[in-house]
Scaffold this motif. Sequence first.
Motif, short mmCIF file in Angstrom:
data_model
loop_
_atom_site.label_atom_id
_atom_site.label_comp_id
_atom_site.label_asym_id
_atom_site.label_seq_id
_atom_site.Cartn_x
_atom_site.Cartn_y
_atom_site.Cartn_z
N ALA A 12 -6.65 8.57 -8.41
CA ALA A 12 -5.55 8.32 -7.64
C ALA A 12 -4.05 8.70 -7.97
CB ALA A 12 -5.64 6.79 -7.28
N TRP A 13 -3.31 8.76 -7.27
CA TRP A 13 -1.77 8.85 -7.12
C TRP A 13 -1.18 7.54 -7.16
CZ3 TRP A 13 -0.61 13.91 -4.08
CH2 TRP A 13 -1.60 14.85 -4.68
N GLY A 14 -0.08 7.31 -7.97
CA GLY A 14 0.75 6.22 -7.64
C GLY A 14 1.74 6.63 -6.71
N GLY A 15 2.59 5.54 -6.45
CA GLY A 15 3.76 5.52 -5.21
C GLY A 15 3.86 4.12 -4.54
N TYR A 16 4.52 4.14 -3.52
CA TYR A 16 4.76 2.89 -2.63
C TYR A 16 3.64 2.66 -2.25
CZ TYR A 16 9.60 3.56 -3.91
OH TYR A 16 10.84 3.60 -4.69
N TYR A 17 2.64 3.65 -1.87
CA TYR A 17 1.20 3.31 -1.51
C TYR A 17 0.33 4.38 -2.43
CZ TYR A 17 -0.02 7.69 1.28
OH TYR A 17 -0.28 8.80 1.62
N SER A 18 -0.82 4.06 -2.55
CA SER A 18 -1.82 4.91 -3.60
C SER A 18 -2.83 5.73 -2.74
CB SER A 18 -2.48 4.40 -4.34
OG SER A 18 -3.38 4.98 -5.15
N ARG A 19 -2.64 7.23 -3.04
CA ARG A 19 -3.67 8.18 -2.33
C ARG A 19 -4.95 8.09 -3.38
NH1 ARG A 19 0.49 12.69 -0.74
NH2 ARG A 19 1.90 11.65 -1.91
N ASP B 42 -14.22 -2.67 -3.12
CA ASP B 42 -13.76 -2.78 -4.64
C ASP B 42 -12.18 -3.02 -4.62
OD1 ASP B 42 -16.23 -3.29 -5.41
OD2 ASP B 42 -16.42 -1.00 -6.51
N LEU B 43 -11.51 -1.91 -4.20
CA LEU B 43 -10.08 -1.94 -3.97
C LEU B 43 -9.51 -3.05 -3.14
CD1 LEU B 43 -9.55 1.92 -3.40
CD2 LEU B 43 -9.03 0.75 -5.49
N GLU B 44 -10.12 -3.45 -2.31
CA GLU B 44 -9.70 -4.65 -1.47
C GLU B 44 -9.89 -6.02 -2.14
OE1 GLU B 44 -11.31 -3.92 2.45
OE2 GLU B 44 -9.65 -2.51 3.08
N TRP C 246 -4.78 -11.07 -3.05
CA TRP C 246 -3.78 -9.93 -2.44
C TRP C 246 -4.22 -9.47 -1.24
CZ3 TRP C 246 -2.78 -6.08 -6.90
CH2 TRP C 246 -1.69 -6.56 -7.75
N ARG C 247 -3.47 -9.47 -0.22
CA ARG C 247 -3.63 -8.70 1.07
C ARG C 247 -3.81 -7.07 0.89
NH1 ARG C 247 1.60 -10.92 4.14
NH2 ARG C 247 2.33 -10.72 1.92
N ASN C 248 -4.85 -6.79 0.35
CA ASN C 248 -5.02 -5.20 0.05
C ASN C 248 -5.72 -4.60 1.31
OD1 ASN C 248 -3.94 -5.89 -2.47
ND2 ASN C 248 -6.19 -5.93 -3.37
N THR C 249 -5.17 -3.45 1.41
CA THR C 249 -5.89 -2.64 2.77
C THR C 249 -5.97 -1.05 2.12
OG1 THR C 249 -4.35 -3.84 4.24
CG2 THR C 249 -5.58 -2.07 4.96
N MET D 73 -6.19 5.59 1.64
CA MET D 73 -5.02 5.21 1.63
C MET D 73 -4.72 3.71 1.39
SD MET D 73 -3.76 7.15 5.13
CE MET D 73 -2.01 6.65 5.09
N LEU D 74 -4.40 3.47 -0.05
CA LEU D 74 -4.41 1.92 -0.46
C LEU D 74 -2.98 1.38 -0.51
CD1 LEU D 74 -5.91 -0.50 -2.03
CD2 LEU D 74 -5.09 0.77 -4.01
#
Length: 441
Positions: A298-305, A334-336, A346-349, A368-369
């Motif tokens: 994955a990549w970091g950022g304000y959202y994760s790809r 698993d991510l959610e 957490w409200r993960n999408t 897109m996380l």
Amino acid sequence: MPPRVLYEGMDGGGFSYLRQLLGDARRYRLRSCHPPITVPAWMAMFTGRTPGELGVYGFRHRRPGEYGYYIVDGTRIRHPALWDLAGRRGLRAGVYGVPPTYPPRPVHGFLVTDFTTPGPEKPYTFPPWLRRELEQAAGGPPVFDIVYRSGEKDRVARDLYAMLESHQRQVEYLALRKRWDLFIYVEIAVDRAHHAFWRYFDPEHPRHEEHPVYSRVIPELYRRIDRWFERLHRRLPRDTVVVVASDHGIKAMRGAFAVNQWLAEQGYLRLRASPGELKPGTELSEDLVDWEHTVAWAWGGYYSRVFINLRGREKRGAVEPKYYEETVEQLRRDLERIRGPGGEHWRNTALRPEEVYPEVNGDPPDLMLYLDDLNWRPAGTLGWPSPYLEENDRGPDDAVHDWIGVFAVYDPEGTVSPGEAGVIDIHGVRGLLEEIIFSRR
């Protein structure tokens, strides 16, 4: 810019004239795009296209079949923008600082590129000869960007004010000396101030700190914008329509989550070194990964790809295509299910691009996380004692992006009636702007 600042008075007294103007404006809450980040959001606004249609998912983009990336520039935008359409209709457009417009392309009017410009030694104007004229009139080239993720807050504040003044001198010259029917100006200093000083400004920030100097930086930046705009606005034609917009909102960053470290702990990512041997902040380099036994990274950022290491697509892919669908869905679940540092919900999408875009072009991620509805920033680095980080792994950053920004239209002729007008989708802005512009031709 969040609505609570511009519409509800959380401006520290900075916006006086602008708030008065917007009292007579039609005020919307602008819903940003997926993802709600500067690139691609401004172009989603001005082209009316989704990031999937644009094929632009952030500043960084994958090199097809590789594990590295390149930085997006204006050559990736192949759909006509609002100023292109205006030019085709015979209207003259001025464009200043809209990301990404580097390298400069021809417009019917004039253009100055944005903060992605590598430096003032590069071409940054159209027409090319505007550069010399602008530098003579404004005392030098524009300051395209500053280092804002820094612990040297006094320097950051000085650089912010200097960058803002640089932009304002040039925009004022262009607005008052050049012919135009449409002028679009994006001021990146607002974004940089929020990221650098939000904890000192927002009393709801979990690490809020009152500071005699730093708590005044954001209101002072607002004040400088407000006074400058008032002077400029009073010199424009009386029937000038003013639109105030932000491409996304802003809110407190509660922390960062080391998503690649979590992927390694869960067995999705295999490293050649033991995680305990890595220094905090270690980049996920290609040679650090055992790709033959890696399912995703994955990549970091304000959202994760998040990317699946798919055989036949990646040069060292490990996941067989027949298992792709079930792998993506298991990883999504698993991510959610990721929870906060205290086990809190957490409200993960985790979204697949084809679920949110009518068309998917370019090199999209597989997932897109968004972590806890954007409250936590994904971090791409490794070697941390825990995946839960109090600070951004890229340097001090007080804020994350939010879904809701602002969009307001002040029409002195009363064609657009004032008042609260609900939510407008960022992709619908262009149609409204076209209606305003071409009805006055």
